[in-house]
Design a protein around this motif. Structure first.
Motif, PDB file in Angstrom:
ATOM      1  N   ASN A  99       0.797  -1.226   0.000  1.00 29.78           N
ATOM      2  CA  ASN A  99       0.000   0.000   0.000  1.00 29.78           C
ATOM      3  C   ASN A  99       0.829   1.275   0.000  1.00 29.78           C
ATOM      4  O   ASN A  99       0.307   2.351   0.269  1.00 29.78           O
ATOM      5  N   CYS A 100       2.113   1.143  -0.310  1.00 31.16           N
ATOM      6  CA  CYS A 100       2.923   2.335  -0.524  1.00 31.16           C
ATOM      7  C   CYS A 100       2.677   2.892  -1.925  1.00 31.16           C
ATOM      8  O   CYS A 100       3.268   3.898  -2.317  1.00 31.16           O
ATOM      9  N   MET A 101       1.777   2.221  -2.675  1.00 27.11           N
ATOM     10  CA  MET A 101       1.478   2.642  -4.042  1.00 27.11           C
ATOM     11  C   MET A 101       0.997   4.096  -4.083  1.00 27.11           C
ATOM     12  O   MET A 101       1.379   4.870  -4.972  1.00 27.11           O
ATOM     13  N   GLY A 102       0.132   4.481  -3.128  1.00 22.70           N
ATOM     14  CA  GLY A 102      -0.377   5.846  -3.108  1.00 22.70           C
ATOM     15  C   GLY A 102       0.744   6.866  -2.975  1.00 22.70           C
ATOM     16  O   GLY A 102       0.725   7.925  -3.616  1.00 22.70           O
ATOM     17  N   ILE A 103       1.741   6.551  -2.152  1.00 23.00           N
ATOM     18  CA  ILE A 103       2.885   7.437  -1.949  1.00 23.00           C
ATOM     19  C   ILE A 103       3.725   7.514  -3.217  1.00 23.00           C
ATOM     20  O   ILE A 103       4.129   8.592  -3.663  1.00 23.00           O
ATOM     21  N   ILE A 104       3.970   6.354  -3.811  1.00 24.52           N
ATOM     22  CA  ILE A 104       4.782   6.304  -5.023  1.00 24.52           C
ATOM     23  C   ILE A 104       4.088   7.033  -6.172  1.00 24.52           C
ATOM     24  O   ILE A 104       4.734   7.726  -6.963  1.00 24.52           O
ATOM     25  N   ILE A 105       2.755   6.900  -6.257  1.00 17.99           N
ATOM     26  CA  ILE A 105       2.005   7.596  -7.304  1.00 17.99           C
ATOM     27  C   ILE A 105       2.178   9.112  -7.152  1.00 17.99           C
ATOM     28  O   ILE A 105       2.453   9.828  -8.127  1.00 17.99           O
ATOM     29  N   ILE A 106       2.025   9.611  -5.933  1.00 14.79           N
ATOM     30  CA  ILE A 106       2.173  11.047  -5.692  1.00 14.79           C
ATOM     31  C   ILE A 106       3.589  11.519  -6.005  1.00 14.79           C
ATOM     32  O   ILE A 106       3.801  12.531  -6.679  1.00 14.79           O
ATOM     33  N   GLN A 107       4.592  10.782  -5.546  1.00 13.38           N
ATOM     34  CA  GLN A 107       5.979  11.206  -5.717  1.00 13.38           C
ATOM     35  C   GLN A 107       6.435  11.120  -7.168  1.00 13.38           C
ATOM     36  O   GLN A 107       7.079  12.033  -7.686  1.00 13.38           O
ATOM     37  N   LEU A 108       6.100  10.027  -7.841  1.00 13.75           N
ATOM     38  CA  LEU A 108       6.554   9.855  -9.220  1.00 13.75           C
ATOM     39  C   LEU A 108       5.770  10.722 -10.199  1.00 13.75           C
ATOM     40  O   LEU A 108       6.282  11.079 -11.265  1.00 13.75           O
ATOM     41  N   SER A 109       4.520  11.069  -9.845  1.00 11.12           N
ATOM     42  CA  SER A 109       3.741  11.952 -10.722  1.00 11.12           C
ATOM     43  C   SER A 109       4.374  13.339 -10.785  1.00 11.12           C
ATOM     44  O   SER A 109       4.168  14.082 -11.750  1.00 11.12           O
ATOM     45  N   GLN A 110       5.163  13.682  -9.778  1.00  9.32           N
ATOM     46  CA  GLN A 110       5.870  14.965  -9.769  1.00  9.32           C
ATOM     47  C   GLN A 110       7.139  14.908 -10.621  1.00  9.32           C
ATOM     48  O   GLN A 110       7.789  15.920 -10.851  1.00  9.32           O
ATOM     49  N   GLU A 111       7.484  13.696 -11.072  1.00 12.10           N
ATOM     50  CA  GLU A 111       8.661  13.512 -11.928  1.00 12.10           C
ATOM     51  C   GLU A 111       8.244  13.301 -13.381  1.00 12.10           C
ATOM     52  O   GLU A 111       8.948  12.647 -14.157  1.00 12.10           O
ATOM     53  N   ASN A 112       7.058  13.825 -13.720  1.00 11.83           N
ATOM     54  CA  ASN A 112       6.534  13.777 -15.097  1.00 11.83           C
ATOM     55  C   ASN A 112       6.279  12.366 -15.609  1.00 11.83           C
ATOM     56  O   ASN A 112       6.382  12.095 -16.803  1.00 11.83           O
ATOM     57  N   ILE A 113       5.938  11.468 -14.690  1.00  7.98           N
ATOM     58  CA  ILE A 113       5.489  10.136 -15.087  1.00  7.98           C
ATOM     59  C   ILE A 113       3.968  10.166 -15.103  1.00  7.98           C
ATOM     60  O   ILE A 113       3.338  10.524 -14.109  1.00  7.98           O
ATOM     61  N   THR A 114       3.360   9.808 -16.219  1.00  5.55           N
ATOM     62  CA  THR A 114       1.921   9.983 -16.414  1.00  5.55           C
ATOM     63  C   THR A 114       1.117   8.998 -15.582  1.00  5.55           C
ATOM     64  O   THR A 114       1.607   7.931 -15.206  1.00  5.55           O
ATOM     65  N   TYR A 115      -0.163   9.361 -15.347  1.00  6.42           N
ATOM     66  CA  TYR A 115      -1.036   8.521 -14.536  1.00  6.42           C
ATOM     67  C   TYR A 115      -1.333   7.176 -15.202  1.00  6.42           C
ATOM     68  O   TYR A 115      -1.554   6.182 -14.508  1.00  6.42           O
ATOM     69  N   ASP A 116      -1.348   7.136 -16.534  1.00  4.47           N
ATOM     70  CA  ASP A 116      -1.620   5.849 -17.178  1.00  4.47           C
ATOM     71  C   ASP A 116      -0.479   4.861 -16.928  1.00  4.47           C
ATOM     72  O   ASP A 116      -0.708   3.668 -16.700  1.00  4.47           O
ATOM     73  N   LYS A 117       0.768   5.360 -16.916  1.00  2.88           N
ATOM     74  CA  LYS A 117       1.907   4.494 -16.587  1.00  2.88           C
ATOM     75  C   LYS A 117       1.861   4.067 -15.122  1.00  2.88           C
ATOM     76  O   LYS A 117       2.151   2.912 -14.792  1.00  2.88           O
ATOM     77  N   LEU A 118       1.485   4.982 -14.249  1.00  2.00           N
ATOM     78  CA  LEU A 118       1.402   4.672 -12.825  1.00  2.00           C
ATOM     79  C   LEU A 118       0.262   3.705 -12.540  1.00  2.00           C
ATOM     80  O   LEU A 118       0.339   2.877 -11.634  1.00  2.00           O
ATOM     81  N   GLY A 119      -0.820   3.803 -13.317  1.00  2.00           N
ATOM     82  CA  GLY A 119      -1.943   2.884 -13.151  1.00  2.00           C
ATOM     83  C   GLY A 119      -1.545   1.450 -13.469  1.00  2.00           C
ATOM     84  O   GLY A 119      -1.950   0.511 -12.784  1.00  2.00           O
ATOM     85  N   PHE A 120      -0.721   1.273 -14.502  1.00  5.15           N
ATOM     86  CA  PHE A 120      -0.281  -0.066 -14.873  1.00  5.15           C
ATOM     87  C   PHE A 120       0.818  -0.577 -13.950  1.00  5.15           C
ATOM     88  O   PHE A 120       1.123  -1.777 -13.950  1.00  5.15           O
ATOM     89  N   LEU A 121       1.417   0.324 -13.173  1.00  4.78           N
ATOM     90  CA  LEU A 121       2.431  -0.107 -12.212  1.00  4.78           C
ATOM     91  C   LEU A 121       1.838  -1.104 -11.221  1.00  4.78           C
ATOM     92  O   LEU A 121       2.505  -2.054 -10.800  1.00  4.78           O
ATOM     93  N   GLU A 122       0.573  -0.908 -10.852  1.00  2.00           N
ATOM     94  CA  GLU A 122      -0.104  -1.813  -9.920  1.00  2.00           C
ATOM     95  C   GLU A 122      -0.176  -3.232 -10.481  1.00  2.00           C
ATOM     96  O   GLU A 122      -0.123  -4.212  -9.749  1.00  2.00           O
ATOM     97  N   SER A 123      -0.275  -3.341 -11.817  1.00  2.82           N
ATOM     98  CA  SER A 123      -0.373  -4.660 -12.446  1.00  2.82           C
ATOM     99  C   SER A 123       0.908  -5.474 -12.252  1.00  2.82           C
ATOM    100  O   SER A 123       0.862  -6.707 -12.207  1.00  2.82           O
ATOM    101  N   PHE A 124       2.031  -4.781 -12.142  1.00  5.64           N
ATOM    102  CA  PHE A 124       3.290  -5.496 -11.922  1.00  5.64           C
ATOM    103  C   PHE A 124       3.328  -6.124 -10.541  1.00  5.64           C
ATOM    104  O   PHE A 124       4.116  -7.040 -10.288  1.00  5.64           O
ATOM    105  N   LYS A 125       2.485  -5.635  -9.646  1.00  2.27           N
ATOM    106  CA  LYS A 125       2.326  -6.256  -8.331  1.00  2.27           C
ATOM    107  C   LYS A 125       1.273  -7.355  -8.363  1.00  2.27           C
ATOM    108  O   LYS A 125       1.480  -8.439  -7.822  1.00  2.27           O
ATOM    109  N   ASP A 126       0.153  -7.088  -9.002  1.00  6.33           N
ATOM    110  CA  ASP A 126      -1.006  -7.973  -8.904  1.00  6.33           C
ATOM    111  C   ASP A 126      -0.946  -9.186  -9.830  1.00  6.33           C
ATOM    112  O   ASP A 126      -1.381 -10.270  -9.459  1.00  6.33           O
ATOM    113  N   ILE A 127      -0.408  -9.006 -11.040  1.00  8.31           N
ATOM    114  CA  ILE A 127      -0.337 -10.139 -11.970  1.00  8.31           C
ATOM    115  C   ILE A 127       0.590 -11.237 -11.447  1.00  8.31           C
ATOM    116  O   ILE A 127       0.239 -12.421 -11.482  1.00  8.31           O
TER     117      ILE A 127
END
Length: 394
Positions: free
Chosen positions: A24-52
């Motif tokens: 559940n550190c995903m929320g923190i990583i989403i906030i921090q990496l979104s400030q580094e110009n990483i788009t939300y669609d890429k961050l959304g698929f980041l969860e799949s690397f955990k769940d799949i």
């Protein structure tokens, strides 16, 4: 062996605490990496690397656990979490987050099956199971609270650029939990499964299929909050990262209270009636939130305080319905059954994050509460069907 004894209860709770923090550190990583110009669609698929990986590895985890034993498998999964958390602060490339979450997901699949197996092998009656599972699962909520609060304070401090070093704390807890398990004697199941894939015979009944659908949508709903509520607070309600994380951590605190209270009072109620009551209260709150969001936008800041209250009623759903079903499963099949729970949970989590990321990317955050409300209504319909079809022992 009695699970109420402190020597077995503490490491089980710490195990769920650890996995809660890394998952559940995903929320923190989403906030921090979104400030580094990483788009939300890429961050959304980041969860799949955990769940799949969680879903895939769960198919083979039963065989692994049968060969090496519950205790060794659990220590193995904690060891990898400890090592990965120790390495993360020193890596800066985005692809490593994908690898990190894949390893964490694999370890969680092993760990959860082991924890559920230990509980089922020492509990018989469904209300006792519900009490124990709510107690252990409550520590999962504390993990969310700790990770949001701790990282929130770190990010907002003058040492904010070193926020990733907070993962070293998780690593230390993992090593300590491994030490506790190494000193324990845990009863292992007698059967030694040599099949590469688990035996799924007997799990095709309608009630079992509906149960897995309920599990899917419960996690689908929970993940809509756990990973994306901080980003919703920040982007839609225009609060800073620190306050977004702190406000979100109160959702975990209310969720912890919900599961703890449930563990204390569940034996007084029918599991089905308790489940449906919690669902109706969740639906009521979401309707109120949706009305405020659409018709009283000037008062939208009150949502910061209303969203967390949902955790009080949403959090007991997962352990209660799991206890209801697991009590009917033969002990020889519990690891296989838990692996299926893990698979459907991970699929629900992954699909939820991808869908929510689309809402963020398309700037449709006004529909955030309506989207979650629709998922909870689906849970109500499926759960009502499940309790009507409640099967005999499998």
């Amino acid at each position: 062996m009695n699970l109420k004894q402190p020597n077995i209860s503490l490491p089980l709770k710490l195990t769920f605490l650890i996995f809660s923090m890394v998952l559940n550190c995903m929320g923190i990583i989403i906030i921090q990496l979104s400030q580094e110009n990483i788009t939300y669609d890429k961050l959304g698929f980041l969860e799949s690397f955990k769940d799949i990986p969680i879903a895939f590895i769960s198919l083979f985890a039963v065989n692994f656990i049968s060969r090496f034993g519950t205790k060794r498998s659990l220590i193995f999964s904690l060891l990898f979490v400890a090592i990965c958390s120790l390495i993360l602060p020193f890596v800066k490339v985005f692809w490593f987050y994908k690898l990190w979450f894949a390893i964490i997901g694999t370890c969680f699949a092993l760990g959860k099956i082991c924890v559920y197996g230990i509980i089922r092998n020492n509990m018989i009656e469904e209300k006792s199971l519900a009490k124990t599972m709510n107690s252990v699962e409550a520590s999962f909520m504390i993990g969310i609270f700790v990770v949001n609060t701790g990282f929130g304070w770190l990010i907002s401090s003058k040492y904010g650029e070193f926020w990733k070093f907070g993962f070293i704390f998780i690593s230390l807890i993992s090593f300590f939990t491994m030490y506790l398990f190494s000193k324990l004697k845990i009863s292992e199941p007698k059967n030694k499964n040599t099949r590469l894939l688990p035996d799924l015979s007997g799990f095709g009944k309608i009630s079992v299929v509906v149960f897995f659908a309920v599990i899917f949508f419960i996690v689908f709903t929970e993940q809509s909050f756990n990973s994306w509520l901080p980003a919703f607070y920040k982007d839609h309600l225009k609060v800073n990262s620190f306050f977004a994380l702190q406000a979100s951590s109160f959702l975990a605190l209310f969720s912890y209270a919900g599961r703890t209270i449930t563990s204390k009072i569940i034996q007084r109620f029918s599991l089905g009636n308790y489940f449906i009551t919690c669902l109706l209260l969740t639906i009521s709150l979401l309707i109120i939130i949706s009305i405020i969001q659409f018709y009283f936008s000037d008062d939208a800041k009150i949502l910061l305080y209303l969203f967390p209250v949902i955790g009080l009623f949403l959090s007991p759903l997962y352990p209660v319905i799991n206890a209801k079903m697991i009590a009917k499963i033969d002990r020889e099949k519990i690891n296989t059954f838990t692996s299926l729970i893990v698979i459907f949970s991970s699929l629900g989590s992954s699909l939820s994050s991808i869908t929510i990321s689309i809402l963020f990317e398309k700037q449709l955050l006004s529909y955030y509460s309506v989207y979650i409300l629709s998922a909870v209504v689906v849970i109500f319909i499926l759960a009502f069907t499940y309790f009507r079809l409640s099967a005999n022992k499998i």
